[in-house]
Each structure stands twice: as structure tokens, then as C-alpha cells.
Design a protein around this motif. Structure first.
Motif, PDB file in Angstrom:
ATOM      1  N   ASP A  41      52.213  16.884   0.135  1.00  0.00           N
ATOM      2  CA  ASP A  41      52.854  17.354  -1.094  1.00  0.00           C
ATOM      3  C   ASP A  41      54.244  16.730  -1.171  1.00  0.00           C
ATOM      4  N   SER A  42      54.433  15.822  -2.107  1.00  0.00           N
ATOM      5  CA  SER A  42      55.698  15.080  -2.188  1.00  0.00           C
ATOM      6  C   SER A  42      56.885  15.971  -2.530  1.00  0.00           C
ATOM      7  N   ILE A  99      54.172  27.324   6.104  1.00  0.00           N
ATOM      8  CA  ILE A  99      52.818  26.801   6.285  1.00  0.00           C
ATOM      9  C   ILE A  99      52.458  26.925   7.759  1.00  0.00           C
ATOM     10  N   SER A 100      51.249  27.394   8.033  1.00  0.00           N
ATOM     11  CA  SER A 100      50.788  27.488   9.422  1.00  0.00           C
ATOM     12  C   SER A 100      49.352  26.998   9.510  1.00  0.00           C
ATOM     13  N   GLN A 101      48.995  26.536  10.697  1.00  0.00           N
ATOM     14  CA  GLN A 101      47.650  26.005  10.927  1.00  0.00           C
ATOM     15  C   GLN A 101      47.268  26.242  12.379  1.00  0.00           C
ATOM     16  N   ASP A 102      46.024  26.658  12.601  1.00  0.00           N
ATOM     17  CA  ASP A 102      45.538  26.813  13.968  1.00  0.00           C
ATOM     18  C   ASP A 102      45.517  25.465  14.668  1.00  0.00           C
ATOM     19  N   GLU A 143      46.434  22.163   2.603  1.00  0.00           N
ATOM     20  CA  GLU A 143      46.380  20.752   2.246  1.00  0.00           C
ATOM     21  C   GLU A 143      47.764  20.155   2.002  1.00  0.00           C
ATOM     22  N   ARG A 144      48.799  20.983   1.888  1.00  0.00           N
ATOM     23  CA  ARG A 144      50.135  20.457   1.607  1.00  0.00           C
ATOM     24  C   ARG A 144      50.712  19.738   2.819  1.00  0.00           C
ATOM     25  N   VAL A 145      50.407  20.262   4.017  1.00  0.00           N
ATOM     26  CA  VAL A 145      50.855  19.641   5.262  1.00  0.00           C
ATOM     27  C   VAL A 145      49.723  19.766   6.272  1.00  0.00           C
TER      28      VAL A 145
END
Length: 368
Positions: free
Chosen positions: A28-29, A109-112, A3-5
């Protein structure tokens, strides 16, 4: 999802092009105002207790996170990758971000990514047994089917294998009974478990190598060859069996079956052993497989080309429908497309003619 990026790929019109840009939304600021590195990569994860994973970076850039939404322009070229989950490996395409915000540990941070989906129906049956069927044969019948020079060579391999096995046990007995410091190979200071592992490893290598060589000799009742050069297979190809395999048996063949099978081979590496015995092993295992052609013949006389009896065409469309495209990640990981011709006999060692060096068009697997 982190949820941060969040990452959003935006595609242009037309399926032949890759995404035009990726938008990073910073939720996330505390991450704002820091330098960062953004990458799109494909990662192969090996499903093993001691795996060696691999990844390939398709795109990388450095940037400043100076606003809540950051747009990154991407190369205007196809992103030929996909998600895959098989018995031995999984393949994922990820958006990866490293933020330079820590004195020691940076935020990662990683995301599919929702890359081009490839929906394939899973073929029925065991893929390993399709590519490597159980090979039951009669040793007596098979030795009688090969020439006398081949029989002599077979006997020589057996004698050499038994001699090497006997040599290992002689060295083991010698090193355990001679005075300390006069050992040939097994040092008296080695632990019993280490000595046992060395012995078993040597025996396994000799038996495996010898058996592989003996089976090659037993296959000499017929030699299968490619009748013509072939560099590629395309979607929609229908090729006569006579243009894919040739060979003449030196004995009468009865109740013989010819099959053409194709598979996705899952490729990767694992660690095996411990301490100084630890070594890296590569593997290729069938993850998906499909049968393209099968026919049984009651009798093929000696000296007659087998292609005269196995008529008809091999339709390669089911291969493109069932399998994923080849995807190479590094030199040892990924997916291969492989097919072979199998000649199966109840009493003789099965034959195989491999076609593992052909080219394929990536889009053919998407359009099937």
C-alpha cells in the motif's frame, strides 16, 4: 493475511539459530514515507468470555518506511517460541507493525509468523481426568486408617467449618432484622442479589478451604516423599520408581495402583464477578496429558516401603514426544510441563507427589 504489508522471515542454515532478518513488503503506497515500529512478539489468548491476555515482545525497532521493501536485521539467537492451540489458551507468534500515519489512530498490522513448527500427536484420553482422576473413597474407612491425633484434628476442622457457616447465617439474620444502621456486615441498602452473592461467596470459600484441609488430613495414612533430590529430566531418561517416590503406609494397602503422569498445564488469567466483587483469577488447566507408568499391586503390608512393590523404570521419552516445551509469557501465562506420581486406592483418598519444579531443555521436546 493483510495485503497492505507482508512479512517474510529469512532463516540462516542451521536449526539452532533464529531468523537472520525480516523483509517487509509494502503493498500500500499510502504507508510509504511514514515512521513505524516493528515488533516480533508471542501472544497468549485466553479462551474465556472475560479473558486477560498476555504478550511478550522478543524484538522491537523503529524504522522509516522509505521504500517498498524494507529489510530488518534480527538478533542472531534462537527464537524459542511456537504456535499452540489448546482448550483454554492459544499461543501465536506475530510480526506486528504500527505505522505513524494518522492524527488520532495509527495503522496497525499483524501477521502470524512461520516459526519453528512443533508437530505433536495429541494423546488419547481426557487430560484433566489423567491429572486429576475421580477420587471415590469411603469416609469411614479413611478415618479409620489415620492416627487418633489426625482424627481429632479432622473433627476440629469439621466443627470450625460448621461454626463459620452458622456464623454467616447468624450475621445475615441479624442484619436483616435489626433497626437500620445497626447492621454488622450486610447493609440494608444493598440489593438482594448483592447480599445473596456475598453469602454464597462466603459459604463457597469456607467449604472449599475446609474440604481441602480435611483431605490433607485424610491422606495421612501414608506420606509420600522424594527419595533423592532431582533438578532436571532429559530426553531418554529412564529412572527406577524407587528413585522417584518413597513412603510406608501405617495400614495394610490392598488393590493399590501407582501411576506416573505428565501434562502441559495451560496457564492464564480471567476476570470473575461484577462491580466491587470483580476479581482476577489465575488458572492452570491440563491441556495435554500422557501416562508414563502404571502398575497395580494386590497387597502391601503395613510398614513396608512401597518402592519394594512398584518395580521397573519410568521412561520419560513419551513425555517429550507428547508434550510441548515450557513457554512462559509474563508471570502468569503460557505453558508448563508438569508431572506427578499418583497413588490410587478404592477406599482411601488418593495421594499425589508433585514434580513441578524441574528444569527441561527446550530442544529435547523438538528432537523427540
Amino acid at each position: 493475511m493483510n495485503e497492505r504489508v507482508t512479512f517474510q522471515l529469512d532463516r540462516p542454515d542451521g536449526e539452532d539459530r533464529g531468523p537472520s532478518h525480516c523483509t517487509l513488503t509494502i503493498n500500500d503506497s499510502t504507508l510509504l514515507g511514514h515512521e513505524a515500529t516493528f515488533r516480533i512478539l508471542t501472544k497468549v489468548t485466553v479462551k474465556d468470555s472475560d479473558p486477560v491476555n498476555e504478550e511478550e515482545v522478543h524484538f522491537s525497532t523503529d524504522l522509516m518506511l522509505d521504500q517498498p521493501a524494507v529489510r530488518i536485521d534480527l538478533p542472531d539467537e534462537p527464537l524459542r517460541t511456537f504456535s499452540y492451540d489448546g482448550p483454554s489458551i492459544s499461543i501465536r507468534t506475530l510480526a506486528w507493525l504500527k505505522v505513524d500515519d494518522g492524527l488520532i489512530f495509527d495503522t496497525k498490522i499483524s501477521q502470524d509468523l512461520p516459526v519453528h513448527p512443533i508437530d505433536k500427536e495429541k494423546p488419547t484420553g481426557d487430560p484433566i481426568r489423567t491429572i486429576d482422576p475421580r477420587d471415590d473413597f469411603s469416609m469411614t474407612a479413611n478415618i479409620g486408617a489415620i492416627s487418633w491425633p489426625a482424627r481429632l484434628l479432622f473433627g476440629l476442622v469439621v466443627i470450625l467449618a460448621l461454626g463459620m457457616i452458622g456464623g454467616i447465617f447468624w450475621v445475615l439474620h441479624h442484619d436483616l432484622t435489626v433497626p437500620l444502621g445497626q447492621e454488622i456486615f450486610f447493609e440494608r441498602g444493598d440489593s438482594p442479589m448483592e447480599t445473596l452473592l456475598f453469602t454464597l461467596a462466603g459459604l463457597f470459600f469456607i467449604v472449599r478451604a475446609s474440604w481441602s484441609l480435611m483431605k490433607r488430613i485424610l491422606r495421612r495414612y501414608i506420606l509420600l516423599t522424594r527419595p533423592e533430590p532431582r533438578s532436571a529430566i532429559r530426553l531418554g531418561d529412564r529412572i527406577p520408581v524407587s528413585r522417584l517416590v518413597a513412603g510406608q503406609s501405617r495400614i495394610d494397602l490392598r488393590n493399590i495402583e501407582l501411576r506416573v503422569v505428565a501434562a502441559n498445564l495451560e496457564c492464564g488469567q480471567v476476570w470473575r464477578g461484577r462491580g466491587k466483587n470483580r476479581s482476577l483469577e489465575s488458572f492452570e488447566k491440563a491441556g495435554r496429558a500422557v501416562t508414563l507408568y502404571t502398575k497395580k499391586v494386590a497387597h502391601i503390608p503395613v510398614g513396608i516401603p512401597i518402592a519394594d512393590y512398584f518395580t521397573g523404570d519410568v521412561d520419560f521419552t513419551p513425555m517429550f514426544k507428547a508434550l510441548y516445551p515450557p513457554l512462559e509469557i509474563g508471570s502468569s501465562h503460557g505453558l508448563k510441563v508438569y508431572w506427578e506420581i499418583q497413588l490410587i486406592h478404592r477406599d482411601l483418598v488418593d495421594q499425589e507427589l508433585r514434580y513441578d519444579d524441574l528444569d527441561y531443555v527446550y530442544e529435547d521436546f523438538l528432537e523427540a
